[in-house]
Design an enzyme around this catalytic site. Structure first.
Site, PDB file in Angstrom:
ATOM      1  N   GLU A  36       0.812  -1.226   0.000  1.00  0.00           N
ATOM      2  CA  GLU A  36       0.000   0.000   0.000  1.00  0.00           C
ATOM      3  C   GLU A  36       0.840   1.268   0.000  1.00  0.00           C
ATOM      4  O   GLU A  36       1.279   1.731   1.055  1.00  0.00           O
ATOM      5  CB  GLU A  36      -0.930   0.017   1.227  1.00  0.00           C
ATOM      6  CG  GLU A  36      -1.794   1.275   1.267  1.00  0.00           C
ATOM      7  CD  GLU A  36      -2.769   1.341   2.444  1.00  0.00           C
ATOM      8  OE1 GLU A  36      -2.780   0.411   3.270  1.00  0.00           O
ATOM      9  OE2 GLU A  36      -3.485   2.332   2.538  1.00  0.00           O
ATOM     10  N   LYS A  46      -2.436  -2.000  -3.220  1.00  0.00           N
ATOM     11  CA  LYS A  46      -3.490  -1.142  -2.650  1.00  0.00           C
ATOM     12  C   LYS A  46      -3.101   0.316  -2.828  1.00  0.00           C
ATOM     13  O   LYS A  46      -2.461   0.909  -1.956  1.00  0.00           O
ATOM     14  CB  LYS A  46      -3.691  -1.481  -1.169  1.00  0.00           C
ATOM     15  CG  LYS A  46      -4.688  -0.570  -0.455  1.00  0.00           C
ATOM     16  CD  LYS A  46      -5.146  -1.152   0.867  1.00  0.00           C
ATOM     17  CE  LYS A  46      -5.990  -0.164   1.632  1.00  0.00           C
ATOM     18  NZ  LYS A  46      -6.735  -0.778   2.731  1.00  0.00           N
TER      19      LYS A  46
HETATM   20  P1  13P Z   1      -9.400   4.200   4.005  1.00  0.00           P
HETATM   21  O1  13P Z   1     -10.263   3.441   3.004  1.00  0.00           O
HETATM   22  O2  13P Z   1     -10.193   4.820   5.121  1.00  0.00           O
HETATM   23  O3  13P Z   1      -8.450   5.137   3.321  1.00  0.00           O
HETATM   24  O4  13P Z   1      -8.536   3.119   4.754  1.00  0.00           O
HETATM   25  C1  13P Z   1      -7.956   2.101   4.046  1.00  0.00           C
HETATM   26  C2  13P Z   1      -6.672   1.733   4.661  1.00  0.00           C
HETATM   27  O5  13P Z   1      -6.441   0.595   4.979  1.00  0.00           O
HETATM   28  C3  13P Z   1      -5.665   2.784   4.830  1.00  0.00           C
HETATM   29  O6  13P Z   1      -4.457   2.234   5.208  1.00  0.00           O
END
Ligand code: 13P
Length: 345
Positions: A179, A221
């Site tokens: 991510e 992600k």
């Molecule tokens: P949000 O969808 O609230 O951005 O959170 C997703 C997430 O895992 C952020 O690290």
């Protein structure tokens, strides 16, 4: 590394019409969420809130996996059943956030580095034993066109940490969610977000390759390509969808099974509409495009719950509604008129 097994888990995480619930808020973040509904952040309240989400009947039609926080992975529900077992019984895969949050990146102009690599192999082995089959590590990057952020320094440092984390995951039979979040803070336009996302993803995949991460056994992600939250002009839903797909096509190898977006502060409706437009307008992509939302899945049920047992059924309806609409978005079948199907009791 058993790549066949990793690939099977990754494919299940992005199965058609399904996505991931991010319920891995750290102790300080969940405290903020609970205080927004005037509920103190005790271990019991955190458990009750998350148990409410995990026991929602029917959510498994749209939710493939849940990202948990360390405390939740070890917690038991009210009747003594481990929360992990509650998820597994519904066919929902438990995952675990393993990074230890951000620290200042020394030598940079206020940028951040995510920490948590020391001892990660050992922690990962324990998480696997506790039932986690995928993990998450979040890098945080910011856009500032005037000062050139995200800087090359921040990109390289964070990409290398993401790649080392992903390698440790795969060595332990755990699918890494990689991510690299680019925050929506700022007044930048869509083109600036596009350029920052392109540089970020190129760097991330370069370092994943250097560290021999198997693309078939990971999930990306990212955020969507979207203007800053203080931008003067908002791009249309289709513009966001097209720009996001274009940048992903440039940067993400087709061996990656799926891309599960974060919601990043978008409204519930926009997060669904953007994902829906991507899948409706671009049906033949090499990877699945789905959701891994935290706020855009939880804002509604959190408010409806309000910390009261009497509100559980209504809050679960709200959660199911958002999960279903995002599931439809993952199939390219989202329509704004579906929003009115939920009426709070
Ligand atoms: P949000 O969808 O609230 O951005 O959170 C997703 C997430 O895992 C952020 O690290």
């Amino acid at each position: 590394m058993n790549l066949k097994e990793l690939n099977k888990i990754a494919e299940a995480m992005v199965a058609p019409g399904k996505g991931i619930l991010a319920a891995d808020e750290s102790t300080s973040t969940i405290e903020k969420r609970l205080s927004s509904i005037n509920v103190p952040s005790t271990e019991e309240n955190r458990r009750d809130y998350r148990e409410m989400l995990f026991t929602t009947d029917g959510a498994e039609q749209y939710i493939s996996g849940v990202i948990l926080y360390d405390e939740t992975l070890r917690q038991k529900g009210k009747d003594g059943t481990p929360l992990v077992d509650i998820l597994n019984k519904r066919g929902i895969i438990p995952g675990i956030k393993v990074d230890k949050g951000v620290q200042p990146l020394q030598g940079s102009d206020g940028e951040k580095i995510t920490e948590g690599l020391d001892g990660l192999g050992k922690r990962m082995a324990e998480y696997h034993q506790l039932g986690a089959r995928f993990a998450k590590w979040r890098a945080v990057l910011t856009i500032d066109a005037a000062t050139g952020k995200p800087s090359r320094q921040a990109l390289v440092a964070n990409a290398e940490a993401l790649a080392r984390y992903a390698g440790i995951c795969q060595a332990n039979g755990i699918v890494p969610i990689v991510e690299p979040e680019i925050l929506m803070d700022g007044d930048h336009d869509l083109a600036t977000s596009f350029a920052a996302t392109e540089r970020t993803l190129h760097t991330v995949f370069e370092y994943l390759a250097i560290h021999n991460v198997a693309f078939e056994g990971m999930i990306l992600k990212p955020g969507m390509v979207i203007q800053g939250e203080k931008a003067k002009k908002a791009a249309s839903i289709d513009e966001v969808a097209d720009a996001t797909v274009q940048v992903l096509k440039r940067c993400v190898p087709s061996a990656v099974p799926g891309i599960a977006f974060l919601s990043g502060g978008q409204s519930d409706e926009l997060a669904s509409a953007h994902l829906g437009a991507m899948n409706a307008r671009h049906p033949n992509l090499p990877w699945k495009l789905t959701f891994s939302y935290g706020r855009a899945l939880q804002a509604l049920p959190l408010k409806l719950w309000g910390g009261k047992a009497a509100n559980v059924a209504n809050a679960q309806k709200g959660y199911l509604h958002r999960a279903r609409l995002n599931g439809m978005a993952a199939l390219g079948k989202y329509e704004a008129k579906l929003e009115s199907e939920f009426k709070a009791a």
